[in-house]
Design a protein around this motif. Structure first.
Motif, short mmCIF file in Angstrom:
data_model
loop_
_atom_site.label_atom_id
_atom_site.label_comp_id
_atom_site.label_asym_id
_atom_site.label_seq_id
_atom_site.Cartn_x
_atom_site.Cartn_y
_atom_site.Cartn_z
N GLU A 269 -1.78 56.35 -10.69
CA GLU A 269 -0.67 56.99 -11.10
C GLU A 269 -0.65 57.48 -12.32
O GLU A 269 0.00 58.57 -12.61
N ARG A 270 -1.38 56.79 -13.33
CA ARG A 270 -1.61 57.30 -14.83
C ARG A 270 -2.56 58.59 -15.09
O ARG A 270 -2.93 58.87 -16.18
N GLY A 271 -3.22 59.01 -13.84
CA GLY A 271 -4.21 59.98 -13.86
C GLY A 271 -5.46 59.41 -14.35
O GLY A 271 -6.52 60.41 -14.67
N ILE A 272 -5.91 58.13 -14.37
CA ILE A 272 -7.09 57.75 -14.77
C ILE A 272 -8.12 58.15 -13.73
O ILE A 272 -7.76 57.52 -12.51
N PRO A 273 -9.09 58.58 -13.96
CA PRO A 273 -10.03 59.03 -13.00
C PRO A 273 -10.87 57.92 -12.40
O PRO A 273 -11.89 57.35 -13.28
N ARG A 291 -13.31 47.46 -6.44
CA ARG A 291 -14.23 48.63 -7.32
C ARG A 291 -13.47 49.33 -8.38
O ARG A 291 -14.08 49.40 -9.54
N ALA A 292 -12.10 49.34 -8.34
CA ALA A 292 -11.40 49.94 -9.39
C ALA A 292 -11.44 49.08 -10.60
O ALA A 292 -11.30 49.35 -11.61
N VAL A 293 -11.34 47.73 -10.38
CA VAL A 293 -11.25 46.96 -11.72
C VAL A 293 -12.55 46.94 -12.22
O VAL A 293 -12.67 47.01 -13.36
N ASP A 294 -13.45 47.02 -11.45
CA ASP A 294 -15.03 47.22 -12.10
C ASP A 294 -15.32 48.47 -12.69
O ASP A 294 -15.77 48.56 -13.95
N ALA A 300 -13.25 50.86 -20.23
CA ALA A 300 -12.67 50.32 -21.18
C ALA A 300 -14.03 49.81 -22.52
O ALA A 300 -13.77 50.02 -23.37
N GLU A 301 -15.13 49.35 -21.78
CA GLU A 301 -16.39 49.19 -22.51
C GLU A 301 -16.80 50.34 -23.19
O GLU A 301 -17.13 50.01 -24.55
N ALA A 302 -16.75 51.43 -22.38
CA ALA A 302 -17.17 52.76 -23.22
C ALA A 302 -15.98 53.32 -24.41
O ALA A 302 -16.03 54.40 -24.83
N GLY A 303 -14.77 52.52 -24.32
CA GLY A 303 -13.53 52.89 -25.44
C GLY A 303 -12.78 53.93 -25.12
O GLY A 303 -12.03 54.36 -25.71
N ASP A 304 -12.67 53.91 -23.61
CA ASP A 304 -11.77 54.98 -23.23
C ASP A 304 -10.53 54.91 -23.71
O ASP A 304 -9.77 53.65 -23.34
N ALA A 305 -9.66 55.58 -24.29
CA ALA A 305 -8.44 55.32 -25.05
C ALA A 305 -7.38 55.07 -24.23
O ALA A 305 -6.69 54.29 -23.89
N ASP A 306 -7.35 55.70 -23.00
CA ASP A 306 -6.35 55.79 -21.97
C ASP A 306 -6.30 54.39 -21.33
O ASP A 306 -5.28 53.83 -21.09
N VAL A 307 -7.58 54.20 -20.93
CA VAL A 307 -7.90 52.93 -20.27
C VAL A 307 -7.49 51.58 -21.09
O VAL A 307 -6.78 50.69 -20.64
N TRP A 341 -8.86 38.98 -14.51
CA TRP A 341 -8.82 38.33 -15.78
C TRP A 341 -10.36 38.30 -16.25
O TRP A 341 -10.59 38.55 -17.38
N GLU A 342 -11.11 37.63 -15.37
CA GLU A 342 -12.53 37.76 -15.54
C GLU A 342 -13.07 39.12 -16.09
O GLU A 342 -14.03 39.03 -16.92
N ARG A 343 -12.75 40.14 -15.38
CA ARG A 343 -13.47 41.19 -15.77
C ARG A 343 -12.69 42.11 -16.64
O ARG A 343 -13.27 42.83 -17.88
N LEU A 344 -11.30 42.03 -16.86
CA LEU A 344 -10.54 42.87 -17.84
C LEU A 344 -9.72 42.11 -19.06
O LEU A 344 -9.19 42.79 -19.95
N GLY A 345 -10.28 40.76 -18.92
CA GLY A 345 -9.40 40.04 -19.99
C GLY A 345 -9.47 40.48 -21.55
O GLY A 345 -8.56 40.44 -22.22
N PRO A 346 -10.89 40.63 -21.80
CA PRO A 346 -10.64 41.37 -23.35
C PRO A 346 -9.70 42.29 -23.73
O PRO A 346 -9.29 42.54 -24.93
N TRP A 347 -9.55 43.21 -22.73
CA TRP A 347 -8.63 44.42 -22.96
C TRP A 347 -6.99 43.95 -22.60
O TRP A 347 -6.21 44.75 -23.09
N LEU A 348 -6.99 43.05 -21.62
CA LEU A 348 -5.56 42.71 -21.25
C LEU A 348 -5.15 41.61 -22.49
O LEU A 348 -3.87 41.58 -22.74
N GLU A 349 -5.98 40.98 -23.06
CA GLU A 349 -5.48 39.77 -23.96
C GLU A 349 -4.56 40.34 -25.19
O GLU A 349 -3.63 39.71 -25.43
N PRO A 350 -5.06 41.33 -25.83
CA PRO A 350 -4.15 41.68 -26.93
C PRO A 350 -2.83 41.98 -26.83
O PRO A 350 -1.83 41.68 -27.66
N GLY A 351 -2.37 42.65 -25.51
CA GLY A 351 -1.29 43.05 -25.17
C GLY A 351 -0.45 41.92 -24.79
O GLY A 351 0.74 41.59 -25.17
N LEU A 352 -1.29 40.78 -24.14
CA LEU A 352 -0.71 39.48 -23.91
C LEU A 352 -0.39 38.84 -25.02
O LEU A 352 0.77 38.36 -25.01
#
Ligand SMILES: [Zn+2]
Length: 403
Positions: A269-273, A291-294, A300-307, A341-352
């Motif tokens: 929806e946000r246009g993330i490819p 697969r999308a979570v992967d 995110a690891e590559a520093g994509d600002a939108d993601v 959480w196991e895969r995206l936790g490092p980027w979810l946690e700051p907002g949480l």
């Protein structure tokens, strides 16, 4: 397992992790010295515990012995069945994962195909570990809700659309010959949180996010199951902002924000490819979301600002839902877990954390974020903990179907 006193002592010994003397045990359990001596003798005879001499410390009185459990004396199987996969672990009495296996959940219409996979993987894990069957206490099954806990039925989970009143517990018990219990996956994770020695929060919200999302509650050290064993449904808990689109049609439901499917839909929806997350022949929504979570992790690891921004907002939305729950029940700990959480936790946690830290709780205590205890796939490990807890923990009633 030899009655209430023996179970109480075994639990105290396990949680003491090799430091308990008989005097400690009497103090912790309130049992008399003679009762402790008799019950410990039986535990030693059954090979469940071992005794070690401790050296006399200067001024520490007479020398004694400490007791510890024997990890390889008993085992429990834990199974997590969800729309994406069947994960099976074998845990020893210390909670260590001895063996693990996983297989994709069959996409067949019939629950029988998934049942076959569950039984096959249980047998394979027992064979791989080479454990004598009489040392296996039983099987803990964790599935998405809703379930009928007393009758061992999986009722009609939203992401397993062909499942209706499936007698999973009794079928697994019949085909493996092992005592079996069934519980919801988020409550299995909660069981792992309270079972392992260590931090053991007494009042916690345990989040499990995979294909769906649920929040299990630990209150006063006990798992809250509710009247029908279905506590923890959190799909329509409000996140206090117009975010995502829930299956119920509304915006701002946790289910429309914090599951693999929701994260996939919101990212698109946000246009993330997301290339691999697109539909292709033979792929299910569950697999595409996985697969999308992967892919989001790679971006995110590559520093994509939108993601990174998107995942931060997603974590903050989870935080809003959790502050409501924590305020209502006066909890001090949140434990996010599961494949998301196991895969995206490092980027979810700051907002949480930003939302949790800013929230004015009535008791002015901080809200801490803990990782789920134990190594390995958390819901399957938790399912084995449920079984161990049911068999070994001193409680008047259990969930277990004994075969
Ligand atoms: Zn909703």
């Amino acid at each position: 397992m030899g009655g209430f006193n023996q179970a109480a002592l075994l639990e105290a010994i396990r949680l003491g992790a090799g430091t308990c003397t008989r005097a400690d045990l009497a103090r912790k359990t309130g049992l008399s010295a003679q009762t402790v001596t008799n019950a410990v003798r039986r535990l030693l005879d059954e090979g469940l515990v071992t005794e070690e001499d401790v050296k006399r410390q200067p001024g520490a009185g007479r020398p004694g012995t400490t007791l510890d459990i024997v990890p390889a004396s008993r085992f429990a199987v834990g199974v997590h069945l969800d729309p994406a996969s069947v994960v099976v672990v074998l845990l020893d009495l210390a909670g260590q994962v001895v063996a693990t296996r996983s297989a994709p959940t069959p996409e067949s219409e019939e629950p029988g195909a998934a049942l076959d996979v569950v039984v096959r993987e249980i047998e394979a894990v027992l064979e791989a570990a080479g454990v004598e069957r009489e040392r296996v206490l039983g099987v803990g099954l964790a599935t998405p809700g809703p379930i009928d806990r007393d009758r061992g039925l999986v009722l009609d989970p939203p992401h397993l659309t062909t499942w209706h009143d499936v007698p999973l517990r009794d079928e697994v018990a019949r085909r493996t010959g092992l005592p079996t219990l069934l519980d919801k996956d988020v409550l299995a994770v909660a069981a792992a949180v309270v079972w392992f020695p260590g931090v053991r929060p007494t009042d916690a919200a345990v989040v499990y996010a995979g294909t769906g999302v649920a929040i299990g509650i630990v209150s006063g050290g006990e798992i809250v199951r509710g009247v029908s064993g279905n506590a923890g449904e959190a799909g329509h808990v409000n996140v206090g902002r117009p975010f995502g689109r829930c299956a119920c049609g509304r915006q701002g439901c946790l289910g429309g924000v914090f599951s693999a499917n929701a994260i996939h839909a919101n990212a698109v929806e946000r246009g993330i490819p997301l290339r691999g997350g697109a539909a292709d022949a033979g792929s299910t929504a569950t697999l595409r979301a996985d697969r999308a979570v992967d892919e989001l992790r790679v971006l995110a690891e590559a520093g994509d600002a939108d993601v990174v921004a998107f995942l931060g907002e997603t974590g903050a939305a989870l935080g809003s839902a959790l502050t409501t729950v924590c305020e209502l029940l006066d909890l001090d700990t949140v434990v996010p877990s599961g494949p998301v959480w196991e895969r995206l936790g490092p980027w979810l946690e700051p907002g949480l954390r930003s939302v949790l830290d800013a929230y004015p709780l009535p008791g002015h205590h901080p809200l801490r974020v803990l990782s789920a205890a134990g190594d390995g796939p958390v819901a399957a490990v938790g399912a084995a903990c449920l079984l161990l807890d049911d068999v070994l923990t001193p409680r008047p009633t259990g969930l277990l179907l004994r075969v």
